[in-house]
Design a protein around this motif. Structure first.
Motif, PDB file in Angstrom:
ATOM      1  N   ARG A 119       0.844  -1.193   0.000  1.00 51.53           N
ATOM      2  CA  ARG A 119       0.000   0.000   0.000  1.00 51.53           C
ATOM      3  C   ARG A 119       0.882   1.246   0.000  1.00 51.53           C
ATOM      4  O   ARG A 119       1.932   1.268   0.647  1.00 51.53           O
ATOM      5  N   THR A 163      -3.597   0.523  -3.300  1.00 51.19           N
ATOM      6  CA  THR A 163      -3.393  -0.837  -2.810  1.00 51.19           C
ATOM      7  C   THR A 163      -2.858  -1.695  -3.947  1.00 51.19           C
ATOM      8  O   THR A 163      -3.415  -1.698  -5.054  1.00 51.19           O
ATOM      9  N   ASP A 214      -2.721  -5.112  -5.044  1.00 47.51           N
ATOM     10  CA  ASP A 214      -3.471  -6.333  -4.736  1.00 47.51           C
ATOM     11  C   ASP A 214      -2.953  -7.497  -5.573  1.00 47.51           C
ATOM     12  O   ASP A 214      -3.272  -7.616  -6.760  1.00 47.51           O
ATOM     13  N   THR A 223      -3.758 -10.579  -5.206  1.00 48.99           N
ATOM     14  CA  THR A 223      -4.817 -11.560  -5.433  1.00 48.99           C
ATOM     15  C   THR A 223      -5.509 -11.315  -6.768  1.00 48.99           C
ATOM     16  O   THR A 223      -5.758 -12.236  -7.548  1.00 48.99           O
ATOM     17  N   THR A 224      -5.802 -10.056  -7.047  1.00 49.87           N
ATOM     18  CA  THR A 224      -6.492  -9.704  -8.298  1.00 49.87           C
ATOM     19  C   THR A 224      -5.524  -9.277  -9.396  1.00 49.87           C
ATOM     20  O   THR A 224      -5.915  -9.161 -10.558  1.00 49.87           O
TER      21      THR A 224
END
Length: 234
Positions: free
Chosen positions: A79, A96, A98, A100-101
């Protein structure tokens, strides 16, 4: 990027203070802080506070912070936040990273951000720690992909020279690195001390060849990291 050598230890927490100059005139002070807020997670932040009339240049304290972890020895940002340039928060950034995505999402200067998360990407603060770690590992970094505001940009890093700096810490050897981006008139130079894990002792930002913002170190301390409210050795 290849994994860094296994002997390379995790970053050691520190608090470094700097004198800030605006066009050569002392304007305030800055604090760089590297901390461990949780096991395996690091935070690196910069806080600039202006004095007197220079508050017109820096209306509030300019705060930048990166939260990151390590993978194969490299810095992996989680972040990034930036605030303080405008009282209405219209210049704030909150991103952020991310995994995961596989997206970078958040907001930058009042508009939404949702972009692909490229491998090896850094943020404006985490890139400093990644540079220091690569130099500690004996590598010669030449460029980094940096997510700046709302998009990824490539910045080139060039080792220009060696220089001895006289500081409140004593006379210290440094290597001078230049950072710039094709098509931009802004150049940043960092004086990094090998004996202090390539800690920046001095920084200077120039536009069209003229230095507008510079910083010189005034002190450094190494507090024991606070992890979940407990002091842990390092």
């Amino acid at each position: 990027m290849p994994a860094l050598p296994p002997p390379l230890a995790p970053p050691v927490p520190f608090v470094a203070t700097y004198q800030v100059a605006w066009h050569g005139i002392t304007a305030g002070e800055s604090t760089l802080t590297l901390a461990i807020p949780a096991p395996g997670t690091f935070s690196y932040s910069s806080n600039i506070k202006a004095h007197g009339i220079f508050r017109l240049v820096f209306p509030d304290a300019l705060i930048q912070s990166s939260t990151f972890t390590l993978a194969d020895g490299h810095v992996v940002p989680l972040r990034y936040q930036e605030s303080g340039q405008a009282r209405d928060h219209s210049e704030d950034v909150d991103l952020t990273f991310d995994r995961t995505t596989g997206r970078v999402h958040g907001s930058a200067q009042t508009h939404a951000v949702d972009q692909p998360l490229d491998a090896g990407i850094q943020d404006p603060m985490s890139v400093q720690i990644e540079l220091m770690r690569q130099l500690q590992a004996g590598l010669t970094p030449t460029h980094f992909m940096l997510f700046d505001k709302d998009q990824a940009k490539e910045y080139w890093y060039t080792r220009e020279r060696s220089e001895v700096l006289k500081t409140p810490l004593g006379a210290l050897d440094t290597v001078v690195y230049r950072s710039d981006r094709p098509g931009s008139d802004r150049v940043t130079r960092l004086w990094l001390a090998p004996t202090l894990n390539y800690m920046p002792l001095r920084a200077a930002r120039s536009r069209n060849g003229s230095v507008d913002l510079s910083m010189r170190i005034t002190g450094i301390r190494y507090p024991a990291p606070q992890v979940l409210g407990r002091v842990t050795p390092f």
